[in-house]
Design a protein around this motif. Sequence first.
Motif, mmCIF file in Angstrom:
data_model
loop_
_atom_site.group_PDB
_atom_site.id
_atom_site.type_symbol
_atom_site.label_atom_id
_atom_site.label_comp_id
_atom_site.label_asym_id
_atom_site.label_seq_id
_atom_site.Cartn_x
_atom_site.Cartn_y
_atom_site.Cartn_z
ATOM 1 N N GLU A 28 -17.135 15.709 -100.298
ATOM 2 C CA GLU A 28 -15.698 15.900 -100.494
ATOM 3 C C GLU A 28 -14.878 14.765 -99.880
ATOM 4 O O GLU A 28 -13.747 14.535 -100.294
ATOM 5 N N ARG A 29 -15.454 14.067 -98.892
ATOM 6 C CA ARG A 29 -14.699 12.963 -98.294
ATOM 7 C C ARG A 29 -14.503 11.821 -99.281
ATOM 8 O O ARG A 29 -13.649 10.938 -99.058
ATOM 9 N N MET A 30 -15.277 11.818 -100.381
ATOM 10 C CA MET A 30 -15.128 10.789 -101.413
ATOM 11 C C MET A 30 -13.943 11.077 -102.345
ATOM 12 O O MET A 30 -13.640 10.267 -103.220
ATOM 13 N N ILE A 31 -13.322 12.235 -102.166
ATOM 14 C CA ILE A 31 -12.181 12.614 -103.010
ATOM 15 C C ILE A 31 -10.940 12.691 -102.134
ATOM 16 O O ILE A 31 -10.843 13.542 -101.240
ATOM 17 N N ILE A 32 -9.992 11.807 -102.383
ATOM 18 C CA ILE A 32 -8.747 11.783 -101.619
ATOM 19 C C ILE A 32 -7.591 12.155 -102.543
ATOM 20 O O ILE A 32 -7.392 11.516 -103.585
ATOM 21 N N ASN A 33 -6.870 13.204 -102.197
ATOM 22 C CA ASN A 33 -5.663 13.611 -102.927
ATOM 23 C C ASN A 33 -4.550 13.735 -101.891
ATOM 24 O O ASN A 33 -4.371 14.795 -101.293
ATOM 25 N N ALA A 34 -3.831 12.654 -101.647
ATOM 26 C CA ALA A 34 -2.899 12.635 -100.520
ATOM 27 C C ALA A 34 -1.618 11.883 -100.869
ATOM 28 O O ALA A 34 -1.565 11.120 -101.845
ATOM 29 N N GLU A 35 -0.594 12.103 -100.046
ATOM 30 C CA GLU A 35 0.669 11.394 -100.228
ATOM 31 C C GLU A 35 0.443 9.886 -100.085
ATOM 32 O O GLU A 35 -0.390 9.447 -99.282
ATOM 33 N N ILE A 36 1.198 9.113 -100.848
ATOM 34 C CA ILE A 36 1.054 7.661 -100.819
ATOM 35 C C ILE A 36 1.204 7.122 -99.397
ATOM 36 O O ILE A 36 0.474 6.221 -98.965
ATOM 37 N N SER A 37 2.135 7.696 -98.640
ATOM 38 C CA SER A 37 2.420 7.206 -97.292
ATOM 39 C C SER A 37 1.237 7.349 -96.335
ATOM 40 O O SER A 37 1.171 6.656 -95.315
ATOM 41 N N SER A 38 0.306 8.240 -96.648
ATOM 42 C CA SER A 38 -0.833 8.463 -95.742
ATOM 43 C C SER A 38 -2.124 7.834 -96.247
ATOM 44 O O SER A 38 -3.168 7.941 -95.584
ATOM 45 N N LEU A 39 -2.080 7.169 -97.379
ATOM 46 C CA LEU A 39 -3.313 6.672 -97.991
ATOM 47 C C LEU A 39 -4.000 5.586 -97.167
ATOM 48 O O LEU A 39 -5.237 5.568 -97.081
ATOM 49 N N LYS A 40 -3.251 4.673 -96.579
ATOM 50 C CA LYS A 40 -3.902 3.606 -95.811
ATOM 51 C C LYS A 40 -4.782 4.186 -94.709
ATOM 52 O O LYS A 40 -5.924 3.762 -94.519
ATOM 53 N N ASP A 41 -4.271 5.182 -93.991
ATOM 54 C CA ASP A 41 -5.066 5.811 -92.931
ATOM 55 C C ASP A 41 -6.291 6.508 -93.510
ATOM 56 O O ASP A 41 -7.384 6.454 -92.918
#
Length: 341
Positions: free
Chosen positions: A214-227
């Motif tokens: 599941e760590r290979m799937i990121i569904n997050a706000e743009i502002s938090s993507l770099k982290d």
Amino acid sequence: MVKVTISDVAEKAGVSKSTVSQYLSKRYQHMGTDTRSKIEQAIEELDYQPNVLARSLKQKRTSTVGVIVANIMHQLSTEICRGIEDYCQEQDINVILCNSDEDGGKEQKYAEMLQAKQVDGIILLPTGKNTALYAKLAKHKYPILFMDRRVEGVKADTIVVNNRESIYAAVAHLAEQGHRQIAIATAPLTISSRVERTEGYRKAMDDLGLGYSERMIINAEISSLKDRFRELFTGAEAPTALIAGNDLVLLEILAVVKEQGMRVPDDLALVAFDNIPFAHLLTPTLTTINQPSLEMGRKAAELILRRIRSEAEDLEPTELVFPCELAIRESSELILHNSGT
């Protein structure tokens, strides 16, 4: 100065007022070219200016369409709007463009404003946060059309792309290049297109026998993507390939790739879902999943105008699914290093 009237035009052209009215409304079906030429010449010589407001009130139309996009910063949104505007301009229809910024409150405010201005219909790239509003518009037979994103439970014209199949093809391509650790990143799963792209990824990984966590799937706000990307690339199970769910996600991953000194495609193969205008100019060139956005925009304008002009209130909603194109370039292909042969 005496104002020129439609009666003056009719008298000078030697036709009836109703014929001039038909000409102004572009109803030429039963009008000869000679009659049209006479009216056109009379209008030019008299410098007649039609009362557009009075005519729209009589027809109960304003010859105006509203467009609410979720984020004008997306290349897709810009190109869709261009397609809409091009078609509407050809049809002498005005366009009012609004940008909701993925904010449900702004979207509702804009929808109410457009209705107050009596626009003939609204094309939406919906935030997905105003289902009750969409349902109310559809229930009252107000012409609306959903672009890029489906809205479940609301019967309205809809134009989307084949998200699942397109992501599936991208995963299959990366697998053919030898990648097993493939990741995908999108903004939050609040709209159908992101959900479908994530589903397409899961199905492809399962069908192709590629194990994934599941760590290979990121569904997050743009502002938090770099982290999230920094976290993803630490540890032994870092991905060797990544699919960016849209152009804004791509910008975030490119920033982290540069920050960490990673090489594309040697350290990380990249595929981006969206029309990236500079894809062929990057080094290496970027593999993209291209959407026919201009064509989609034109078709959206055509469908909304068809519904506006239709006399049939029970006209069944139309859903069109456009195919995407996987444009394979250097960022996802194996680089064969010179072996001296």
